[in-house]
Design an enzyme around this catalytic site. Structure first.
Site, mmCIF file in Angstrom:
data_model
loop_
_atom_site.group_PDB
_atom_site.id
_atom_site.type_symbol
_atom_site.label_atom_id
_atom_site.label_comp_id
_atom_site.label_asym_id
_atom_site.label_seq_id
_atom_site.Cartn_x
_atom_site.Cartn_y
_atom_site.Cartn_z
ATOM 1 N N SER A 114 45.184 40.873 46.690
ATOM 2 C CA SER A 114 45.358 41.822 45.595
ATOM 3 C C SER A 114 44.659 43.145 45.856
ATOM 4 C CB SER A 114 44.823 41.221 44.292
ATOM 5 O OG SER A 114 43.436 40.956 44.380
ATOM 6 N N ASP B 285 33.402 38.619 47.490
ATOM 7 C CA ASP B 285 34.201 39.404 48.436
ATOM 8 C C ASP B 285 33.304 40.035 49.497
ATOM 9 O OD1 ASP B 285 36.437 38.783 46.912
ATOM 10 O OD2 ASP B 285 36.303 40.622 45.731
#
Length: 327
Positions: free
Chosen positions: A8, A257
């Site tokens: 994404s 992340d």
């Protein structure tokens, strides 16, 4: 070693609720919840798991290839990513839809309630990863991150078909996957990333036990929040790397992340897994101390000091040469 990061690309709307979600929940009425939380802060930030991971890799000098779908509002975001070392040449830009939106509220205990609007991410299944791999002469590794589920399945199959190792990172999309889809995404992965909750959910979704999964992946990496990270592989002792401590948590969004970016950088540099995880943990703590997923300051001296304090001088000396260009 060239890394491709799929997943994404989004804009984050991050809010802070100065109370506890749990205090607003009434156990006997959980089947009919209608709640509104008055937030006292709003930050609009760049985000999306693939963009966040690619950003971290770019800051470390890895020249990552970002593969995902963004909207007609992507121009400024794309310029930001390129300025931070990310190759956006293979981002699909929609002609009609806006970039995806992540709306998240965090309470005082760091619990989060979030909603994700798909937007242009719905076009991600139209991306042909095999064709991209041919154009860029085969990246050495493809991370398949949270994305449109059909895109995740297509990217995984494409990578396997052309022999590119896969790092599977289904994260938030696990809840949407059926058994066969979950198995297709993780089976045969060189690396598998989950957090603690996702590790249990993955077993439920796949119907595979921990041992079954370890028979089907190379190394399973589970982030443990403040307890660090666990690395498991078939026939090898489980390795636990402690977290890098912090006294100031500003926002947990994006810490996972950042860990992945640091860890995959170590993989690209052919470091031992423990060393790669140490850099990942230092990156994660750096993000914890910032609001937003790409607004953190990354300084070589700071990372080396954190690593030395947590893992010792030998670890700091081993990592230092690769961080010489980080500023």
């Amino acid at each position: 070693m060239r890394l491709a990061v799929t997943g994404s690309i989004a804009t984050d709307h991050l809010m802070v609720f100065p109370g506890r979600f749990a205090e607003q929940l009434i156990e006997e009425h959980l089947d009919r919840v209608s709640l509104s939380f008055l937030a006292d802060r709003l930050d609009v930030r760049r985000g999306g798991v693939a963009a966040n991971i690619a950003f971290g890799l770019g800051r470390l000098g890895l020249d990552p290839l970002l593969v995902g779908a963004a909207g007609l509002d992507f121009a400024e975001y794309g310029s930001w990513l390129r300025a931070n070392g990310v190759d956006t040449s293979e981002v699909r830009v929609s002609e009609t839809l806006h970039t995806a939106r992540f709306v998240c509220t965090t309470d005082m205990d760091q619990n989060q309630i979030a909603t994700f609007y798909t937007g242009a991410m719905a076009e991600a299944p139209l991306i042909d990863l095999a064709a991209i791999a041919a154009r860029v002469k085969d990246p050495a590794l493809v991370l398949v991150g949270a994305d449109d589920p059909d895109a995740m399945l297509r990217h995984t199959a494409a990578a396997h078909s052309v022999g590119i190792p896969v790092a599977a990172d289904p994260s938030q999309q696990l809840a949407r996957l059926d058994r066969e889809q979950a198995r297709q995404l993780v089976g045969g992965a060189r690396w598998l990333f989950t957090n603690e909750y996702e590790s249990a959910l993955l077993q439920e979704r796949t119907g595979w036990s921990e041992n079954d999964l370890l028979d089907r992946v190379g190394t399973w990496i589970t982030t443990l929040a403040g307890d660090g990270v666990s690395l498991a592989g078939r026939g090898a002792p489980r390795l636990v790397v402690p977290a890098v401590a912090t006294e100031s948590v500003a926002d947990p969004t994006g810490a996972g992340d950042a860990f992945r970016a640091g860890f995959l950088a170590g993989v690209a540099w052919q470091w031992p897994q423990e060393r790669a995880a140490q850099l990942g943990c230092a990156m994660a703590t750096t993000v914890l101390e910032s609001v937003g997923t790409q607004e953190y300051k990354l300084l070589a001296s700071d990372l080396i000091a954190r690593i030395g304090q947590t893992y010792g001088d030998d670890a700091a000396r081993a990592i230092e040469p690769r961080l010489a260009g980080v500023s």
